[in-house]
Design a protein around this motif. Structure first.
Motif, mmCIF file in Angstrom:
data_model
loop_
_atom_site.group_PDB
_atom_site.id
_atom_site.type_symbol
_atom_site.label_atom_id
_atom_site.label_comp_id
_atom_site.label_asym_id
_atom_site.label_seq_id
_atom_site.Cartn_x
_atom_site.Cartn_y
_atom_site.Cartn_z
ATOM 1 N N ALA A 131 0.834 -1.208 0.000
ATOM 2 C CA ALA A 131 0.000 0.000 0.000
ATOM 3 C C ALA A 131 0.869 1.258 0.000
ATOM 4 O O ALA A 131 0.610 2.199 -0.756
ATOM 5 C CB ALA A 131 -0.934 -0.001 1.209
ATOM 6 N N TYR A 132 1.915 1.289 0.829
ATOM 7 C CA TYR A 132 2.831 2.439 0.842
ATOM 8 C C TYR A 132 3.463 2.670 -0.527
ATOM 9 O O TYR A 132 3.732 3.806 -0.904
ATOM 10 C CB TYR A 132 3.962 2.218 1.859
ATOM 11 C CG TYR A 132 3.715 2.751 3.247
ATOM 12 C CD1 TYR A 132 3.411 4.082 3.477
ATOM 13 C CD2 TYR A 132 3.843 1.917 4.351
ATOM 14 C CE1 TYR A 132 3.217 4.568 4.753
ATOM 15 C CE2 TYR A 132 3.653 2.389 5.639
ATOM 16 C CZ TYR A 132 3.340 3.725 5.839
ATOM 17 O OH TYR A 132 3.149 4.195 7.106
ATOM 18 N N SER A 133 3.710 1.598 -1.266
ATOM 19 C CA SER A 133 4.374 1.734 -2.564
ATOM 20 C C SER A 133 3.447 2.221 -3.668
ATOM 21 O O SER A 133 3.891 2.475 -4.781
ATOM 22 C CB SER A 133 5.000 0.398 -2.976
ATOM 23 O OG SER A 133 4.016 -0.529 -3.399
ATOM 24 N N GLY A 134 2.145 2.319 -3.368
ATOM 25 C CA GLY A 134 1.190 2.772 -4.376
ATOM 26 C C GLY A 134 0.699 1.656 -5.277
ATOM 27 O O GLY A 134 0.140 1.910 -6.338
ATOM 28 N N ASN A 135 0.895 0.424 -4.852
ATOM 29 C CA ASN A 135 0.442 -0.739 -5.612
ATOM 30 C C ASN A 135 -0.698 -1.416 -4.859
ATOM 31 O O ASN A 135 -1.103 -0.946 -3.801
ATOM 32 C CB ASN A 135 1.622 -1.694 -5.810
ATOM 33 C CG ASN A 135 2.664 -1.081 -6.725
ATOM 34 O OD1 ASN A 135 2.510 -1.069 -7.939
ATOM 35 N ND2 ASN A 135 3.737 -0.540 -6.151
ATOM 36 N N PHE A 136 -1.225 -2.498 -5.390
ATOM 37 C CA PHE A 136 -2.283 -3.223 -4.690
ATOM 38 C C PHE A 136 -1.910 -4.692 -4.604
ATOM 39 O O PHE A 136 -1.114 -5.204 -5.387
ATOM 40 C CB PHE A 136 -3.653 -3.032 -5.343
ATOM 41 C CG PHE A 136 -3.762 -3.476 -6.777
ATOM 42 C CD1 PHE A 136 -4.246 -4.736 -7.086
ATOM 43 C CD2 PHE A 136 -3.404 -2.628 -7.814
ATOM 44 C CE1 PHE A 136 -4.366 -5.153 -8.411
ATOM 45 C CE2 PHE A 136 -3.512 -3.038 -9.142
ATOM 46 C CZ PHE A 136 -3.991 -4.293 -9.433
ATOM 47 N N TYR A 137 -2.459 -5.361 -3.588
ATOM 48 C CA TYR A 137 -2.055 -6.740 -3.311
ATOM 49 C C TYR A 137 -3.205 -7.709 -3.437
ATOM 50 O O TYR A 137 -4.370 -7.347 -3.428
ATOM 51 C CB TYR A 137 -1.436 -6.847 -1.909
ATOM 52 C CG TYR A 137 -2.369 -6.508 -0.777
ATOM 53 C CD1 TYR A 137 -3.216 -7.464 -0.238
ATOM 54 C CD2 TYR A 137 -2.406 -5.223 -0.237
ATOM 55 C CE1 TYR A 137 -4.076 -7.154 0.803
ATOM 56 C CE2 TYR A 137 -3.261 -4.908 0.805
ATOM 57 C CZ TYR A 137 -4.086 -5.874 1.325
ATOM 58 O OH TYR A 137 -4.939 -5.571 2.351
ATOM 59 N N SER A 138 -2.801 -8.976 -3.549
ATOM 60 C CA SER A 138 -3.740 -10.074 -3.488
ATOM 61 C C SER A 138 -3.028 -11.219 -2.783
ATOM 62 O O SER A 138 -1.870 -11.508 -3.070
ATOM 63 C CB SER A 138 -4.169 -10.505 -4.890
ATOM 64 O OG SER A 138 -5.217 -11.447 -4.807
ATOM 65 N N VAL A 139 -3.724 -11.836 -1.848
ATOM 66 C CA VAL A 139 -3.160 -12.943 -1.094
ATOM 67 C C VAL A 139 -3.418 -14.231 -1.857
ATOM 68 O O VAL A 139 -4.539 -14.490 -2.297
ATOM 69 C CB VAL A 139 -3.809 -13.038 0.308
ATOM 70 C CG1 VAL A 139 -3.243 -14.213 1.080
ATOM 71 C CG2 VAL A 139 -3.616 -11.746 1.065
ATOM 72 N N ILE A 140 -2.380 -15.021 -1.993
ATOM 73 C CA ILE A 140 -2.518 -16.336 -2.604
ATOM 74 C C ILE A 140 -2.359 -17.343 -1.471
ATOM 75 O O ILE A 140 -1.292 -17.443 -0.861
ATOM 76 C CB ILE A 140 -1.440 -16.597 -3.686
ATOM 77 C CG1 ILE A 140 -1.371 -15.438 -4.690
ATOM 78 C CG2 ILE A 140 -1.685 -17.941 -4.366
ATOM 79 C CD1 ILE A 140 -2.620 -15.191 -5.484
ATOM 80 N N ASP A 141 -3.414 -18.077 -1.174
ATOM 81 C CA ASP A 141 -3.412 -19.044 -0.082
ATOM 82 C C ASP A 141 -2.376 -20.127 -0.348
ATOM 83 O O ASP A 141 -2.425 -20.806 -1.378
ATOM 84 C CB ASP A 141 -4.812 -19.648 0.051
ATOM 85 C CG ASP A 141 -4.969 -20.588 1.230
ATOM 86 O OD1 ASP A 141 -3.960 -20.913 1.890
ATOM 87 O OD2 ASP A 141 -6.108 -20.991 1.489
ATOM 88 N N GLU B 78 15.164 4.774 2.993
ATOM 89 C CA GLU B 78 15.311 6.218 3.054
ATOM 90 C C GLU B 78 13.962 6.936 2.994
ATOM 91 O O GLU B 78 13.913 8.153 2.921
ATOM 92 C CB GLU B 78 16.202 6.685 1.899
ATOM 93 C CG GLU B 78 17.579 6.049 1.927
ATOM 94 C CD GLU B 78 18.339 6.285 0.637
ATOM 95 O OE1 GLU B 78 18.040 7.257 -0.076
ATOM 96 O OE2 GLU B 78 19.235 5.488 0.347
ATOM 97 N N GLU B 79 12.914 6.178 2.985
ATOM 98 C CA GLU B 79 11.554 6.706 2.920
ATOM 99 C C GLU B 79 11.299 7.554 1.673
ATOM 100 O O GLU B 79 10.530 8.495 1.688
ATOM 101 C CB GLU B 79 11.200 7.464 4.204
ATOM 102 C CG GLU B 79 11.196 6.565 5.420
ATOM 103 C CD GLU B 79 10.546 7.191 6.636
ATOM 104 O OE1 GLU B 79 9.702 8.091 6.478
ATOM 105 O OE2 GLU B 79 10.884 6.749 7.741
ATOM 106 N N LYS B 80 11.949 7.208 0.557
ATOM 107 C CA LYS B 80 11.680 7.885 -0.716
ATOM 108 C C LYS B 80 10.282 7.529 -1.219
ATOM 109 O O LYS B 80 9.782 8.137 -2.142
ATOM 110 C CB LYS B 80 12.725 7.491 -1.762
ATOM 111 C CG LYS B 80 14.096 8.043 -1.468
ATOM 112 C CD LYS B 80 15.064 7.667 -2.556
ATOM 113 C CE LYS B 80 16.422 8.273 -2.263
ATOM 114 N NZ LYS B 80 17.426 7.902 -3.254
ATOM 115 N N VAL B 81 9.715 6.552 -0.581
ATOM 116 C CA VAL B 81 8.387 6.073 -0.945
ATOM 117 C C VAL B 81 7.354 7.187 -0.836
ATOM 118 O O VAL B 81 6.391 7.235 -1.590
ATOM 119 C CB VAL B 81 8.012 4.901 -0.014
ATOM 120 C CG1 VAL B 81 6.591 4.481 -0.190
ATOM 121 C CG2 VAL B 81 8.954 3.744 -0.240
#
Length: 176
Positions: free
Chosen positions: A67-77, A124-127
């Motif tokens: 989320a911090y990186s500006g992307n979205f995730y999906s969990v793969i069981d 470096e928190e460039k994120v």
């Protein structure tokens, strides 16, 4: 923003307990930012990232880092049959799969696998610069359902949807 504010206000308060391990809000934020930096350095923005790890606090670090990186995730069981994992991955088309050594597999898809355990805890928190280009209408995660046809279907969830849910829970159950 909520994690930033909570880590600032309660840096040493325990955020997650996972068996014998604990992590404070400050540590959670820092680890998430370190992972976010890894993802940003790969040039990913508003792209799908799969998380394939056993349930643990590390998975939460991944969610927040993505989320911090500006992307979205999906969990793969990790317990899901390999054929179903492959179908989900083919549908999602992740640019990155975050795993642990025991979960690494080959699915013959065009994505990069990243070993979470090799993450260096320095950032470096460039994120924060990349976060300036995100909004609450952006995707936060994709939840895959079984699908009535047996083919996995992804349900998209935005940041705003999660914030609205949290607001509802706080109000309904008087949580502060």
């Amino acid at each position: 923003k909520w994690l930033d504010e909570t880590a600032k206000q309660y840096p040493n308060k325990v955020a997650i307990v996972d068996g014998e391990r604990t992590i404070t809000f400050q540590e959670l934020r820092y680890k998430a930012l370190c992972l976010a930096e890894v993802i940003v350095k790969k040039g990913l923005f508003k792209e799908p990232v799969a998380v394939m790890m056993p349930k643990s606090m590390d998975v939460i670090v991944c969610f927040l880092g993505i989320a911090y990186s500006g992307n979205f995730y999906s969990v793969i069981d990790t317990e899901m049959p390999l054929a179903r994992q492959k179908k989900v991955l083919e549908t999602l088309e992740p640019k990155l799969i975050i795993t642990m050594p025991a979960q690494e597999k080959t699915w013959d898809i065009d994505s990069y696998q990243y070993d979470y355990e090799k993450m260096e805890l320095s950032c470096e928190e460039k994120v924060m610069e990349q976060r300036e280009h995100t909004c609450d209408a952006d995707l936060l995660y994709v939840l895959f359902t079984s699908g009535s046809t047996g083919i996995p279907k992804g349900v998209t969830i935005t940041h705003q949807s999660v914030m609205d849910y949290i607001d509802w829970v706080e109000e309904t159950f008087d949580i502060r």
